[in-house]
Design an enzyme around this catalytic site. Sequence first.
Site, PDB file in Angstrom:
ATOM      1  N   LYS A 196       0.852  -1.193   0.000  1.00 31.01           N
ATOM      2  CA  LYS A 196       0.000   0.000   0.000  1.00 31.01           C
ATOM      3  C   LYS A 196       0.882   1.235   0.000  1.00 31.01           C
ATOM      4  O   LYS A 196       2.054   1.210   0.412  1.00 31.01           O
ATOM      5  CB  LYS A 196      -0.940   0.018   1.208  1.00 31.01           C
ATOM      6  CG  LYS A 196      -0.251  -0.022   2.588  1.00 31.01           C
ATOM      7  CD  LYS A 196       0.246   1.303   3.116  1.00 31.01           C
ATOM      8  CE  LYS A 196       0.855   1.184   4.517  1.00 31.01           C
ATOM      9  NZ  LYS A 196       1.595   2.412   4.929  1.00 31.01           N
ATOM     10  N   GLY A 238      10.519  -2.454   6.589  1.00 30.76           N
ATOM     11  CA  GLY A 238      10.685  -1.112   7.146  1.00 30.76           C
ATOM     12  C   GLY A 238      10.562  -0.021   6.112  1.00 30.76           C
ATOM     13  O   GLY A 238      11.156   1.042   6.254  1.00 30.76           O
ATOM     14  N   GLY A 239       9.761  -0.253   5.073  1.00 25.92           N
ATOM     15  CA  GLY A 239       9.644   0.734   4.007  1.00 25.92           C
ATOM     16  C   GLY A 239       8.385   1.574   4.062  1.00 25.92           C
ATOM     17  O   GLY A 239       8.208   2.480   3.267  1.00 25.92           O
ATOM     18  N   GLY A 270       4.132  -4.316   4.150  1.00 26.39           N
ATOM     19  CA  GLY A 270       4.382  -5.701   3.777  1.00 26.39           C
ATOM     20  C   GLY A 270       4.067  -6.709   4.862  1.00 26.39           C
ATOM     21  O   GLY A 270       3.389  -7.708   4.622  1.00 26.39           O
ATOM     22  N   ASP A 274      -2.503  -1.545  10.391  1.00 31.80           N
ATOM     23  CA  ASP A 274      -2.737  -1.626   8.942  1.00 31.80           C
ATOM     24  C   ASP A 274      -3.369  -2.951   8.511  1.00 31.80           C
ATOM     25  O   ASP A 274      -3.814  -3.067   7.363  1.00 31.80           O
ATOM     26  CB  ASP A 274      -1.422  -1.451   8.171  1.00 31.80           C
ATOM     27  CG  ASP A 274      -0.895  -0.033   8.192  1.00 31.80           C
ATOM     28  OD1 ASP A 274      -1.647   0.870   8.609  1.00 31.80           O
ATOM     29  OD2 ASP A 274       0.262   0.180   7.784  1.00 31.80           O
TER      30      ASP A 274
END
Length: 283
Positions: A10, A95-96, A100, A135
Amino acid sequence: MTLSLPAVAKLNLFLHITGRRADGYHNLQTLFQLLDVGDELHFTPRADNQLNLQCSDPTLQGPDNLIIKAGRLLQQHTGCMLGCDIVLDKKLPMGGGLGGGSSDAATTLLALNTLWQLKLSQAQLAALGLQLGADVPLFVRGFSAFAEGVGEILVPVHLPEKTYLVVTPPCHVSTAAIFQHPDLIRNSPPLSLDTLFSSPWRNDCQPLVEQLQPIVALTLQWLVEYAPCRMTGTGASVFAEFPDAASAQHALAHLPASCRGFIAKGVNQSPVMAALADTEFNA
């Protein structure tokens, strides 16, 4: 028989933090755009209650992985005595800010609900998912959405399905550290959805992350030469919208050597929903 499902990424097209709650969590307003790119998971049911995870990145295989936690939570909630062998093909960076891990957990809840024939509703699965992360309900619901609360109050939105270049610089940003930081913007006024759609979009976490991780600021400086860009979630990934895949590919061809990047299309419904509907396990 193995069930294979995607766990998509997302983007936060905007992210405003409107206050800090008594429990330490933050209220926010954000626009979640689902993408057609993500991890792949493969589920093979077992007759015993064992949950085993094999991953293309062996460092992710421990019991703290959200995939295992999702399976255990489902077992505890339903009393189910079945298990599963799960293989994760990890494609999204850790950690983006792309969701994920939460997406992997949501796909696990959806898959095991089907394989174990638990017949829990999406609302029940989303409530369970919230125990795993803010999330997770988004990915369980499987639609692009305007979100409030901690991100769990979801209103479906129909967004233009645009092309994005997503770039991840070589750093890891801790979501917890960003939300605990004293310099985080926490006082954005809550706005109506109509006002938000007609206002310039921003991410309240971005100034702090740029300060703490200068490589994020440098990556944004590179990407803005090709298209307007900003950070997703608490970072470190950044993104830009392009009119077509060819222009995105042109920018990707000049990606800084230290960064990872991919092109994705925005989607209004997660591909996991179509994949689940097509599976013979639902027959």
